[in-house]
Structures are given as C-alpha cells and as structure tokens.
Design a protein around this motif. Structure first.
Motif, short mmCIF file in Angstrom:
data_model
loop_
_atom_site.label_atom_id
_atom_site.label_comp_id
_atom_site.label_asym_id
_atom_site.label_seq_id
_atom_site.Cartn_x
_atom_site.Cartn_y
_atom_site.Cartn_z
N VAL A 1 -42.09 18.81 55.21
CA VAL A 1 -41.79 17.39 55.38
C VAL A 1 -40.28 17.20 55.56
CG1 VAL A 1 -41.82 15.13 54.26
CG2 VAL A 1 -43.82 16.62 54.10
N LEU A 2 -39.49 17.89 54.76
CA LEU A 2 -38.04 17.71 54.80
C LEU A 2 -37.39 18.26 56.07
CD1 LEU A 2 -37.18 18.52 51.08
CD2 LEU A 2 -37.00 16.30 52.19
N ARG A 3 -38.07 19.18 56.76
CA ARG A 3 -37.52 19.70 58.02
C ARG A 3 -38.32 19.23 59.23
NH1 ARG A 3 -39.92 24.80 56.14
NH2 ARG A 3 -37.88 25.42 55.29
N SER A 4 -39.13 18.21 59.06
CA SER A 4 -40.05 17.75 60.12
C SER A 4 -39.36 17.03 61.27
CB SER A 4 -41.08 16.81 59.51
OG SER A 4 -40.46 15.64 58.99
N GLY A 5 -38.15 16.56 61.05
CA GLY A 5 -37.48 15.70 62.03
C GLY A 5 -37.14 14.35 61.44
N LEU A 6 -37.75 14.01 60.32
CA LEU A 6 -37.36 12.79 59.62
C LEU A 6 -35.89 12.87 59.23
CD1 LEU A 6 -40.33 12.29 57.11
CD2 LEU A 6 -39.82 10.84 59.09
N THR A 7 -35.19 11.75 59.31
CA THR A 7 -33.82 11.71 58.80
C THR A 7 -33.73 10.88 57.52
OG1 THR A 7 -33.32 9.79 60.21
CG2 THR A 7 -32.82 11.99 61.09
N GLU A 8 -34.68 9.94 57.34
CA GLU A 8 -34.72 9.11 56.14
C GLU A 8 -36.15 9.13 55.59
OE1 GLU A 8 -32.23 6.88 54.94
OE2 GLU A 8 -30.72 7.38 56.47
N LEU A 9 -36.29 9.45 54.32
CA LEU A 9 -37.60 9.45 53.67
C LEU A 9 -37.52 8.55 52.45
CD1 LEU A 9 -40.48 10.46 53.29
CD2 LEU A 9 -39.56 12.50 52.17
N ARG A 10 -38.39 7.55 52.41
CA ARG A 10 -38.40 6.57 51.32
C ARG A 10 -39.69 6.72 50.52
NH1 ARG A 10 -34.46 2.68 51.85
NH2 ARG A 10 -33.24 2.83 53.78
N ILE A 11 -39.54 7.02 49.24
CA ILE A 11 -40.68 7.20 48.34
C ILE A 11 -40.89 5.93 47.54
CG2 ILE A 11 -41.67 8.58 46.50
CD1 ILE A 11 -41.28 10.10 49.13
N SER A 12 -42.08 5.37 47.65
CA SER A 12 -42.44 4.15 46.93
C SER A 12 -43.37 4.53 45.79
CB SER A 12 -43.13 3.17 47.90
OG SER A 12 -43.76 2.12 47.21
N LEU A 13 -42.97 4.22 44.56
CA LEU A 13 -43.80 4.57 43.40
C LEU A 13 -43.44 3.67 42.22
CD1 LEU A 13 -42.57 7.83 41.65
CD2 LEU A 13 -41.13 6.48 43.15
N PRO A 14 -44.33 3.56 41.24
CA PRO A 14 -44.01 2.80 40.04
C PRO A 14 -43.02 3.57 39.16
CG PRO A 14 -46.39 3.02 40.35
CD PRO A 14 -45.73 4.00 41.24
N PRO A 15 -42.46 2.93 38.15
CA PRO A 15 -41.68 3.66 37.16
C PRO A 15 -42.51 4.81 36.59
CG PRO A 15 -41.39 1.32 36.85
CD PRO A 15 -42.48 1.48 37.88
N MET A 16 -41.85 5.90 36.21
CA MET A 16 -42.56 7.14 35.93
C MET A 16 -43.16 7.18 34.53
SD MET A 16 -40.34 9.88 38.10
CE MET A 16 -41.60 11.13 37.84
N ASP A 17 -44.31 6.55 34.44
CA ASP A 17 -45.11 6.53 33.23
C ASP A 17 -46.57 6.51 33.68
OD1 ASP A 17 -45.46 5.80 30.17
OD2 ASP A 17 -46.71 4.41 31.32
N GLU A 18 -47.38 7.40 33.15
CA GLU A 18 -48.74 7.55 33.68
C GLU A 18 -49.58 6.30 33.51
OE1 GLU A 18 -52.37 10.81 33.80
OE2 GLU A 18 -50.80 11.00 32.27
N ALA A 19 -49.52 5.68 32.35
CA ALA A 19 -50.32 4.48 32.12
C ALA A 19 -49.88 3.35 33.06
CB ALA A 19 -50.21 4.04 30.67
N LEU A 20 -48.59 3.21 33.23
CA LEU A 20 -48.07 2.18 34.11
C LEU A 20 -48.46 2.46 35.56
CD1 LEU A 20 -46.34 -0.34 34.48
CD2 LEU A 20 -44.33 1.15 34.61
N TYR A 21 -48.37 3.72 35.97
CA TYR A 21 -48.77 4.11 37.32
C TYR A 21 -50.23 3.74 37.57
CZ TYR A 21 -49.74 6.97 41.43
OH TYR A 21 -50.12 7.39 42.68
N THR A 22 -51.09 4.08 36.63
CA THR A 22 -52.52 3.80 36.79
C THR A 22 -52.79 2.31 36.92
OG1 THR A 22 -53.06 5.80 35.52
CG2 THR A 22 -54.81 4.15 35.79
N ARG A 23 -52.09 1.51 36.14
CA ARG A 23 -52.27 0.05 36.21
C ARG A 23 -51.77 -0.51 37.54
NH1 ARG A 23 -49.52 -2.82 31.37
NH2 ARG A 23 -50.47 -4.64 32.38
N MET A 24 -50.65 0.01 38.02
CA MET A 24 -50.01 -0.59 39.19
C MET A 24 -50.58 -0.07 40.51
SD MET A 24 -45.93 -1.01 40.00
CE MET A 24 -45.58 -1.59 38.35
N TYR A 25 -50.84 1.25 40.60
CA TYR A 25 -51.34 1.84 41.84
C TYR A 25 -52.86 2.05 41.80
CZ TYR A 25 -46.95 2.59 44.30
OH TYR A 25 -45.78 2.40 45.00
#
Length: 276
Positions: free
Chosen positions: A88-112
């Motif tokens: 992915v990092l050498r694919s040709g992309l110049t900008e990669l934006r990761i969208s995710l909740p704050p890093m807590d499993e319970a919060l992730y499950t509720r939000m995503y």
C-alpha cells in the motif's frame, strides 16, 4: 461498498446497488483528467472503504502511471493486511488518510459497529512502523484522523494508542481528531452520536452564500455517473441534485462546463440552495 457501519455515516441508509468502478473506467477518466491539466486526484468513495476492492492496489498503480503529482485515498485500515502495508505504501499513493475511532475496543465497537478492532490496531501499528522504515514508499504523508468523542489530546492518552502507535510516530505522520459531523441531510441524527460528538445540521451557521470549493470538483461514482461534490449525498432523495451526467455520455470537461454545474454553483449566490 463498505465493511463498517459507522454511527456518523449515511452508508447504512444508502439503498443503491453496491458496485465497484472498473479498472478501464478509472484509467479512462484519470487519463482524461490528466489531459485537462489535472495534477491531484483522489480515489475514495463518498460512502465506502477503498480497500474492499480486491484490485485496489492495482488500480492505484494504474493511476500512478498516468503521472499525477498527488494521489490520495481514505481507509479505515481494517483490510490492509490483505494487501500488505508495504504494498500500500509503495502503490503510488502520496497521501493516505486513516479514519478510525479513538483507540479503545469498546468505543470502536460502538462507533464503527463491527468486530474489526484488533485487526485495525495491528494494521495501523504495522503501517506506521513500515512508513518510518521504508525508503521506497510513495506515500509522503500518513494522516491518522480520529472520528472522535473527545479532543486529540485525550485520544493520545488512551492506553492502546500509547502502546501500539505512539512509539513509532515520526516525520510525515499527522494526527487529528474530528468531533463534529455532518447530518447527511438528516440521515444521521444527534441520537446516533455518542456523548462528546456534535451533529452539524447547517442551521446554526445559516445558509452559505459562497459555494464550498468541492462544488468545483467532479466525482466519478462507481456506476459511472459524474457529479459535483464528493462529500455529501442525500440517501433518501429520489434524484441526486448534484449528478451532472454519465461518463459514457459526456466528457469531464463537458460536465465541468455544463449549464447544470454552473447553475448549481450559482444557486449559492442567489440564495436558492439545492435541497441537499
């Protein structure tokens, strides 16, 4: 097409057929855009996850060969392991934006609203580590963008962030947190939000008299339709007001200069806003 069901997104209300834009269509549109003078191009769906497409890296590489200065995409990082973060990092992309909740499993499950947290945490860790070590990467900026119920400083204090991500941060990695979200023309309500998340319905600031810059940016959707603005859709509307035409019936230049595109932009100036 997406593999998450985020509480702040209208994807779960979208009844359109879930499809993917083929390689030939992508390269055709990208080549035309390049001929028109395009230098920057994005490969993100309005509602969806880029790497649900098993040919995502191949398509990015094909667009890269056309010769753009900047290629960006968004991802929720849940499928990076299927491609390999280095690829992915050498694919040709110049900008990669990761969208995710704050890093807590319970919060992730509720939000995503899925069970992918462990994979996302591992993929993000591997991505940040590889980004810091690789000398042949094309991605120059890696953005970790929390869709959050708390400010960035609080996101950074969560134990999983401090253990898995913080030790590997370096130049080119950018952190941010978003706590205010679009209503998607009423598809998402404040009741969907977690405490700490705010819904922006447009009424507090009043109607815009100057159009957003995205009204001057064309998007080619997976079914081949060409529309203005890639950041908002009305999933309940019988007709998409921002659709200009179809790639088989008009060129990008014709779409950009069309009477409909100009009228949509002028509607802001007149104070006669589209329903969306």
């Amino acid at each position: 097409t997406c593999n998450a069901d985020c509480v702040f997104c209208a994807y779960r209300h979208d009844k359109r057929e879930k499809t993917l834009l083929g390689l030939d269509a992508i390269t055709r549109m990208a080549t035309e855009f390049k001929r028109l003078g395009g230098r920057k191009i994005g490969l993100s769906p309005t509602l969806g996850e880029t790497f649900v497409d098993r040919e995502a890296v191949r398509k990015i590489q094909a667009v890269d060969r056309i010769g753009f200065d900047s290629i960006h995409t968004y991802s929720n990082a849940s499928l990076m392991h299927k491609f390999g973060v280095e690829n992915v990092l050498r694919s040709g992309l110049t900008e990669l934006r990761i969208s995710l909740p704050p890093m807590d499993e319970a919060l992730y499950t509720r939000m995503y609203q899925n069970k992918n947290y462990t994979k996302v945490r591992g993929n993000l860790r591997d991505l940040v580590i590889a980004f810091g070590k690789m000398t042949d990467k094309t991605v120059q900026n890696l953005h970790i963008e929390f869709r959050a119920d708390r400010p960035l400083d609080a996101c950074r204090e969560l134990p999983d962030f401090k253990e898995y991500i913080e030790p590997h941060l370096g130049p080119g990695v950018h952190l941010s947190a978003m706590t205010s979200f679009d209503s998607w023309d009423g598809a998402v309500t404040q009741a969907d939000m977690l405490p700490g998340m705010t819904l922006l319905d447009g009424t507090t600031k009043g109607a815009k008299r100057v159009p957003c810059g995205r009204m001057f940016i064309l998007q080619v959707r997976s079914d081949g339709t060409i529309r203005q603005c890639g950041c908002r859709v009305d999933t309940a509307a019988p007709k998409d007001e921002l659709v200009i035409g179809h790639m088989d019936d008009m060129s990008l230049d014709e779409a950009f200069r069309s009477k409909k595109a100009r009228a949509n932009i002028a509607s802001f100036m007149r104070g006669e806003h589209l329903q969306i």
